[in-house]
Scaffold this motif. Structure first.
Motif, short mmCIF file in Angstrom:
data_model
loop_
_atom_site.label_atom_id
_atom_site.label_comp_id
_atom_site.label_asym_id
_atom_site.label_seq_id
_atom_site.Cartn_x
_atom_site.Cartn_y
_atom_site.Cartn_z
N HIS A 1 1.07 -0.93 0.04
CA HIS A 1 0.13 -0.14 0.38
C HIS A 1 1.29 1.05 0.05
O HIS A 1 2.02 1.10 0.33
N LEU B 1 -1.15 -7.05 7.48
CA LEU B 1 -2.70 -5.67 7.41
C LEU B 1 -3.24 -5.14 8.17
O LEU B 1 -2.70 -5.65 9.67
N GLY B 2 -3.71 -3.60 8.00
CA GLY B 2 -4.03 -2.64 9.13
C GLY B 2 -2.94 -2.08 9.32
O GLY B 2 -1.89 -2.41 9.37
N ASN B 3 -3.24 -1.30 10.45
CA ASN B 3 -2.06 -0.60 11.51
C ASN B 3 -1.78 -1.27 12.59
O ASN B 3 -1.68 -2.07 13.13
N GLY C 1 -3.32 -1.77 3.77
CA GLY C 1 -4.37 -1.24 4.43
C GLY C 1 -5.14 -1.63 4.95
O GLY C 1 -5.84 -2.38 4.00
N THR C 2 -5.80 -1.11 5.73
CA THR C 2 -6.94 -1.66 5.81
C THR C 2 -7.93 0.25 6.89
O THR C 2 -7.11 1.15 6.26
N ARG C 3 -9.23 0.27 6.78
CA ARG C 3 -9.87 1.92 7.26
C ARG C 3 -9.04 2.12 8.27
O ARG C 3 -8.86 3.31 8.66
N ASN C 4 -8.57 1.14 9.01
CA ASN C 4 -8.24 1.28 10.91
C ASN C 4 -6.62 1.43 10.48
O ASN C 4 -5.81 2.60 11.51
N GLY C 5 -5.51 1.83 9.66
CA GLY C 5 -4.60 2.85 9.30
C GLY C 5 -3.90 1.27 8.44
O GLY C 5 -4.45 0.90 7.53
N TYR C 6 -2.41 1.60 8.12
CA TYR C 6 -1.12 1.25 7.33
C TYR C 6 -0.42 0.88 8.26
O TYR C 6 -0.15 1.07 9.08
N VAL D 1 -2.18 -8.97 12.08
CA VAL D 1 -3.12 -8.27 12.25
C VAL D 1 -3.04 -7.72 13.60
O VAL D 1 -3.62 -6.96 13.82
N LYS D 2 -1.49 -8.14 14.48
CA LYS D 2 -1.41 -7.52 15.24
C LYS D 2 -0.32 -6.71 15.47
O LYS D 2 0.70 -7.76 14.97
#
Length: 143
Positions: free
Chosen positions: A64, A104-106, A83-88, A122-123
């Motif tokens: 991303h 993935l994500g924040n 990224g996701t809606r919560n961040g990158y 994811v964490k």
């Protein structure tokens, strides 16, 4: 030779992109060709540190544009850093990301961590930790 080394091509295109002007359009064009050749998607504006290595010519890597990758990191083939809606994701320095891994994500991946092949992260991952599995879990701590 320019298009066959994803590491070098990204670095040159990113430098042209940051200078702006007519070089910005040229860098976008050259990176588009490189992404087609390598079946990858690495936007030219992505923040990627020095000495980052894309294993196996970077085949299938998707990153991303807002993700951050630190210096000395190795990204193997077919990796997704999205990224996701919560961040990158933020990948710190000297991380090894195994083939087929998904981040993935924040998420923050600590310095010197190892992400196992096909792991789904994811964490957050602590520094100098080996993680693997779906979803990724700590396998061991590095010293």
């Amino acid at each position: 030779m320019l298009f066959f080394n994803l590491d070098m091509t990204f670095r040159r295109c990113h430098n042209m992109y940051m200078r702006g002007g007519g070089l910005k359009k040229l860098s976008l064009f050259l990176m588009s060709i490189t992404n087609i050749i390598h079946s990858s998607d690495i936007p030219v504006g992505t923040t990627i540190g020095k000495n980052v290595h894309f294993g196996h010519r970077g085949i299938g890597i998707v990153i991303h544009e807002k993700a951050i990758i630190g210096e000395g990191t190795t990204v193997m083939q077919n990796v997704t850093i999205g990224g996701t809606r919560n961040g990158y994701p933020v990948i710190n320095n000297n991380v090894l990301i195994g083939a087929g891994a998904i981040i993935l994500g924040n998420v923050v991946v600590g310095e010197g961590a190892i992400i196992g092949a096909n792991a789904v992260v994811v964490k957050n991952v602590a520094p100098y930790t080996v993680v693997g599995g779906v979803p990724a879990r700590v396998l061991r701590k590095l010293e």
